[in-house]
Design a protein around this motif. Structure first.
Motif, PDB file in Angstrom:
ATOM      1  N   GLU A 167       0.830  -1.204   0.000  1.00  0.00           N
ATOM      2  CA  GLU A 167       0.000   0.000   0.000  1.00  0.00           C
ATOM      3  C   GLU A 167       0.869   1.260   0.000  1.00  0.00           C
ATOM      4  OE1 GLU A 167      -2.173  -0.799   3.500  1.00  0.00           O
ATOM      5  OE2 GLU A 167      -3.498  -2.287   2.564  1.00  0.00           O
ATOM      6  N   ALA A 168       1.912   1.252   0.822  1.00  0.00           N
ATOM      7  CA  ALA A 168       2.794   2.420   0.881  1.00  0.00           C
ATOM      8  C   ALA A 168       3.480   2.647  -0.457  1.00  0.00           C
ATOM      9  CB  ALA A 168       3.831   2.224   1.989  1.00  0.00           C
ATOM     10  N   TRP A 169       3.926   1.595  -1.101  1.00  0.00           N
ATOM     11  CA  TRP A 169       4.580   1.747  -2.399  1.00  0.00           C
ATOM     12  C   TRP A 169       3.598   2.227  -3.462  1.00  0.00           C
ATOM     13  CZ3 TRP A 169       7.807  -3.349  -1.879  1.00  0.00           C
ATOM     14  CH2 TRP A 169       9.037  -3.040  -1.279  1.00  0.00           C
ATOM     15  N   LEU A 170       2.367   1.752  -3.430  1.00  0.00           N
ATOM     16  CA  LEU A 170       1.385   2.221  -4.400  1.00  0.00           C
ATOM     17  C   LEU A 170       1.030   3.688  -4.178  1.00  0.00           C
ATOM     18  CD1 LEU A 170      -0.948  -0.890  -4.672  1.00  0.00           C
ATOM     19  CD2 LEU A 170       0.519   0.054  -6.465  1.00  0.00           C
ATOM     20  N   GLU A 171       0.969   4.103  -2.923  1.00  0.00           N
ATOM     21  CA  GLU A 171       0.730   5.516  -2.637  1.00  0.00           C
ATOM     22  C   GLU A 171       1.862   6.377  -3.212  1.00  0.00           C
ATOM     23  OE1 GLU A 171       0.543   5.488   1.584  1.00  0.00           O
ATOM     24  OE2 GLU A 171      -1.272   4.263   1.635  1.00  0.00           O
ATOM     25  N   GLY A 172       3.094   5.941  -2.972  1.00  0.00           N
ATOM     26  CA  GLY A 172       4.229   6.715  -3.460  1.00  0.00           C
ATOM     27  C   GLY A 172       4.337   6.729  -4.968  1.00  0.00           C
ATOM     28  N   THR A 173       4.095   5.580  -5.606  1.00  0.00           N
ATOM     29  CA  THR A 173       4.207   5.550  -7.067  1.00  0.00           C
ATOM     30  C   THR A 173       3.087   6.338  -7.730  1.00  0.00           C
ATOM     31  OG1 THR A 173       3.091   3.389  -7.074  1.00  0.00           O
ATOM     32  CG2 THR A 173       5.499   3.386  -7.168  1.00  0.00           C
ATOM     33  N   ALA A 174       1.899   6.373  -7.116  1.00  0.00           N
ATOM     34  CA  ALA A 174       0.827   7.204  -7.665  1.00  0.00           C
ATOM     35  C   ALA A 174       1.240   8.668  -7.666  1.00  0.00           C
ATOM     36  CB  ALA A 174      -0.456   7.007  -6.861  1.00  0.00           C
ATOM     37  N   LYS A 175       1.877   9.083  -6.629  1.00  0.00           N
ATOM     38  CA  LYS A 175       2.363  10.461  -6.531  1.00  0.00           C
ATOM     39  C   LYS A 175       3.409  10.747  -7.597  1.00  0.00           C
ATOM     40  CE  LYS A 175       5.156  13.176  -3.278  1.00  0.00           C
ATOM     41  NZ  LYS A 175       5.532  13.294  -1.861  1.00  0.00           N
ATOM     42  N   LEU A 176       4.394   9.874  -7.744  1.00  0.00           N
ATOM     43  CA  LEU A 176       5.464  10.112  -8.708  1.00  0.00           C
ATOM     44  C   LEU A 176       4.951  10.027 -10.135  1.00  0.00           C
ATOM     45  CD1 LEU A 176       8.347  10.826  -7.841  1.00  0.00           C
ATOM     46  CD2 LEU A 176       7.111   9.650  -6.048  1.00  0.00           C
ATOM     47  N   ARG A 177       3.983   9.161 -10.385  1.00  0.00           N
ATOM     48  CA  ARG A 177       3.393   9.081 -11.720  1.00  0.00           C
ATOM     49  C   ARG A 177       2.654  10.372 -12.052  1.00  0.00           C
ATOM     50  NH1 ARG A 177      -1.757   6.443 -13.412  1.00  0.00           N
ATOM     51  NH2 ARG A 177      -1.613   5.927 -15.631  1.00  0.00           N
ATOM     52  N   ALA A 178       1.942  10.925 -11.088  1.00  0.00           N
ATOM     53  CA  ALA A 178       1.239  12.182 -11.321  1.00  0.00           C
ATOM     54  C   ALA A 178       2.211  13.312 -11.638  1.00  0.00           C
ATOM     55  CB  ALA A 178       0.389  12.539 -10.105  1.00  0.00           C
ATOM     56  N   LEU A 179       3.365  13.306 -11.010  1.00  0.00           N
ATOM     57  CA  LEU A 179       4.368  14.337 -11.258  1.00  0.00           C
ATOM     58  C   LEU A 179       5.171  14.072 -12.527  1.00  0.00           C
ATOM     59  CD1 LEU A 179       5.716  14.817  -7.617  1.00  0.00           C
ATOM     60  CD2 LEU A 179       4.264  16.393  -8.905  1.00  0.00           C
ATOM     61  N   GLY A 180       5.102  12.842 -13.049  1.00  0.00           N
ATOM     62  CA  GLY A 180       5.920  12.489 -14.205  1.00  0.00           C
ATOM     63  C   GLY A 180       7.366  12.250 -13.848  1.00  0.00           C
ATOM     64  N   GLY A 181       7.619  11.851 -12.604  1.00  0.00           N
ATOM     65  CA  GLY A 181       8.990  11.718 -12.123  1.00  0.00           C
ATOM     66  C   GLY A 181       9.459  10.285 -12.016  1.00  0.00           C
ATOM     67  N   LEU A 182      10.395  10.058 -11.084  1.00  0.00           N
ATOM     68  CA  LEU A 182      11.021   8.756 -10.900  1.00  0.00           C
ATOM     69  C   LEU A 182      10.665   8.205  -9.532  1.00  0.00           C
ATOM     70  CD1 LEU A 182      14.412   7.431 -11.904  1.00  0.00           C
ATOM     71  CD2 LEU A 182      13.861   7.364  -9.476  1.00  0.00           C
ATOM     72  N   ALA A 183      10.250   6.947  -9.492  1.00  0.00           N
ATOM     73  CA  ALA A 183       9.931   6.259  -8.245  1.00  0.00           C
ATOM     74  C   ALA A 183      10.989   5.200  -7.976  1.00  0.00           C
ATOM     75  CB  ALA A 183       8.543   5.618  -8.325  1.00  0.00           C
ATOM     76  N   ALA A 184      11.392   5.092  -6.718  1.00  0.00           N
ATOM     77  CA  ALA A 184      12.342   4.058  -6.309  1.00  0.00           C
ATOM     78  C   ALA A 184      11.653   3.135  -5.311  1.00  0.00           C
ATOM     79  CB  ALA A 184      13.591   4.684  -5.695  1.00  0.00           C
ATOM     80  N   VAL A 185      11.394   1.900  -5.721  1.00  0.00           N
ATOM     81  CA  VAL A 185      10.875   0.874  -4.824  1.00  0.00           C
ATOM     82  C   VAL A 185      12.089   0.228  -4.179  1.00  0.00           C
ATOM     83  CG1 VAL A 185       9.680  -1.341  -4.705  1.00  0.00           C
ATOM     84  CG2 VAL A 185       8.753   0.504  -6.111  1.00  0.00           C
ATOM     85  N   ALA A 186      12.333   0.536  -2.907  1.00  0.00           N
ATOM     86  CA  ALA A 186      13.590   0.162  -2.261  1.00  0.00           C
ATOM     87  C   ALA A 186      13.335  -0.743  -1.061  1.00  0.00           C
ATOM     88  CB  ALA A 186      14.348   1.420  -1.817  1.00  0.00           C
ATOM     89  N   GLY A 187      14.222  -1.722  -0.896  1.00  0.00           N
ATOM     90  CA  GLY A 187      14.123  -2.642   0.227  1.00  0.00           C
ATOM     91  C   GLY A 187      15.486  -3.069   0.725  1.00  0.00           C
TER      92      GLY A 187
END
Length: 643
Positions: free
Chosen positions: A477-497
């Motif tokens: 859920e946290a990753w989907l929240e963050g990627t939705a934000k970055l997609r809206a901005l047209g930027g880069l998302a880092a899924v990190a673990g």
């Protein structure tokens, strides 16, 4: 300057994002509500060793090239309002502010004359652009002239509280501003401790600025609009929309608007002298310049952020540290799914495991997290170089490939770290960037350029250790929240673990479910950190200019308001630098204030595929070998044979 709180931005509900950008509804209502809460994140500066001497600050990134526009001259009229001049407590303010706008306009090619009475405004020609700034007091006759100008297809650039008071500076209301911008509502926000605005990518206002660029302005009272369409929004430090606190949902800080009659209106909420730092001033001037070019009907162009016309980019990063063999199932799942992984290894823990090296290189790319995971920041330049060269040697010996990327331990870096990694042979770092933008940054050092890939969303440590989550689903859920934000901005998302956290199978399942969702959206570029950094350096070095086609002569002048105007008789030349590799997947965005209807893109003399975009068109350039250029033309009809 603003207090810096969370080192990692947090996500918010989808409704506050750009009008017209739909975010996939993947979360339950309770999760969406939780997404509005502050993220609790460790401040890495508290983890760095206490130093006897303060280390140098990290270097500031290179500014991206400005948007390209034809080198035309266009007539502009600057309204000098005697009533507004008397409105400000400082009697010199109005003249000084107008001088700044005049300089900005003239720098973009405007020939500026002044008007000081409503009668002079009534004589505006449709091809003239009205600059109506710092004008809270506006005579009724003057406002009538503005409306007439727009109805005849003219252009208007306005700012702040334009026309909120009449010619005697008595309160009129927000009707002129609502009519000018097409806004549903206008709200006046109280003074804030810190005030930011964020520019999503793919907008005429953000051309020549990286996706998600954040501009800080002095925390004065501000105006916010509630409107759909192309806009810049007021935000917090972490790039989250910060709408007016009255609950009206107004968050627009700047916008462009085309009227039904073909008029072009641009509005900029902040004032030019309101920027907090020199870098913010440069960014604010670029945004305001884009607004003026829009109002003048002058087309602009910028290189699209991501290859292949993708809207956003994604890097899957795993820190291979404690329990390093937990990376094996992660690598296996990513490889089977066709998703490249980027693995940052603590080489002191993995150098005796050749099976792990083969698995990680087969699933993507191996980078460094130093030899022993001891923070680099705060140590001398020489010590950092020695440590990073040793780490580079161990990565090369263990994996067979030199490391391109560095994940600084605890995401802490200083002014020595970037240069030390370049001297060690690296090309990029993945770390925090103070939320300056949602895109990679180019940092220039005496030893060469490096790219900083920012982490702007939660990782597994934030979710399970800091937030105290128990369910693996909360990570997804946290990753989907963050990627939705970055997609809206047209930027880069880092899924990190981290290997010591991702060793639980349910957590790996949550990661793969997130990746399945993102791939189904169809507009993500999934890449390794090395691929992103190479692309960003290539993109940064591409040059563009508008040129006349061979044998074509055309008078310079203002851009008319008819569809396709301002671009006829010009070609956009896109060139690759002489050094480097062939650039593939390059697209450009062309913003057309007069509209795109009836135009046909041609690339290299041949008709081209294209995609309509926000107030313009996106066009693929094709391959660009080093030192070569291609031309893009937008024409109302196919060219004659042989042209």
């Amino acid at each position: 300057m603003a207090r810096r709180g969370d080192p990692v931005p947090r996500a918010r509900d989808a409704w506050v994002w750009l009008g017209g950008i739909a975010v996939v509804g993947v979360l339950a209502g309770g999760v969406l509500a939780a997404a509005t809460l502050l993220w609790e994140n460790v401040d890495v500066r508290q983890l760095a060793p206490v130093l006897a001497e303060a280390p140098p600050a990290p270097p500031l990134p290179e500014a991206p090239p400005p948007a390209a526009h034809p080198p035309v001259t266009f007539p502009a009229v600057l309204y000098r309002s005697p009533a507004s001049a008397g409105f400000f407590p400082d009697s010199t303010y109005h003249a000084q502010a107008l001088a700044g706008w005049r300089a900005l306009a003239e720098g973009l090619g405007a020939t500026v004359r002044e008007a000081a009475t409503p009668g002079e405004l009534a004589g505006l020609e449709p091809g003239e652009t009205l600059i109506l700034v710092e004008t809270p007091c506006l005579e009724t006759e003057a406002w009538r002239a503005v409306r007439t100008h727009l109805s005849r297809g003219g252009g208007v650039l306005a700012n702040w509280a334009v026309g909120a008071r009449d010619g005697a500076c008595r309160w009129r209301g927000w009707q002129p501003l609502r009519e000018l911008t097409g806004a549903e509502d206008v709200r006046e926000s109280e003074e804030r401790e810190a005030l930011f605005l964020t520019l999503p990518g793919g907008s005429p206002l953000s051309a020549g600025l990286d996706p998600g660029t954040r501009i800080e302005v002095r925390g004065e009272p501000s105006l916010a609009l509630r409107a759909s369409g192309t806009r810049v929004f007021w935000s917090d430090w972490a790039l989250n929309p910060a709408p007016d606190e009255s609950g009206g949902g107004a968050d627009v800080a700047a916008s462009v608007h085309r009227t039904p009659a073909g008029g072009r209106a641009a509005w900029v909420g902040p004032r030019l002298d309101q920027a907090a730092t020199p870098m913010d001033s440069l960014r604010l001037d670029r945004m305001a310049g884009n607004a003026l070019l829009w109002a003048a009907g002058v087309p602009t162009a910028a290189v699209s952020p991501w290859p292949g016309g993708h809207r956003a980019a994604l890097v899957v990063a795993l820190e291979v540290e404690s329990e390093p063999r937990n990376a094996l199932p992660v690598a296996s799942r990513l490889e089977r799914a066709g998703v490249p992984g980027t693995f940052f290894a603590v080489t002191g823990l993995v150098r005796d495991d050749p099976q792990l090296a083969r698995a990680l290189t087969g699933a993507g790319e191996v980078g460094s997290q130093t030899v022993d995971h001891t923070p680099l920041a705060g140590h001398t330049a020489r010590e950092q170089v020695v440590r990073l060269r040793r780490s580079m040697t161990e990565v090369s010996e263990w994996s067979g490939v030199p490391a391109a990327g560095l994940r600084p331990p605890e995401e802490a870096l200083d002014g020595h770290t970037v240069r030390a990694w370049v001297r060690a042979g690296g090309t990029y770092l993945l770390a925090l960037n103070d939320a300056r933008s949602a895109a990679p940054e180019v940092h220039t050092t005496p030893d060469g350029d490096a790219v900083l890939i920012p982490r702007l969303m939660k990782d597994d440590y934030n979710v399970f250790v800091q937030d105290g989550a128990v369910r693996a689903a909360r990570l997804g859920e946290a990753w989907l929240e963050g990627t939705a934000k970055l997609r809206a901005l047209g930027g880069l998302a880092a899924v990190a673990g981290h290997t010591q956290i991702m060793g639980v199978p349910a957590r790996l399942d949550a990661m793969m479910a997130v990746l399945d969702t993102l791939r189904a959206q169809g507009d993500w570029w999934l890449a390794t950190g090395g691929e992103v950094s190479s692309w960003w350096l290539d993109r940064h070095r591409v040059t563009m200019r508008w040129v006349r086609p061979d044998g074509v002569q055309s008078d310079e002048g203002s851009a008319a308001s008819s569809p396709g105007s301002g671009v006829q008789g010009w070609e956009l030349e896109v060139a690759a630098p002489a050094g480097g590799d062939t650039i593939r997947g390059l697209w450009v965005e062309v913003f057309l204030p007069g509209g795109f209807e009836g135009l046909i893109p041609w690339v290299g003399g041949l008709p081209s595929d294209h995609a309509t975009a926000n107030h313009g068109v996106r066009v693929p350039v094709g391959e660009l070998p080093p030192g070569t250029a291609r031309r893009i033309s937008l024409r109302a009809a196919p060219p004659d044979a042989g042209s």
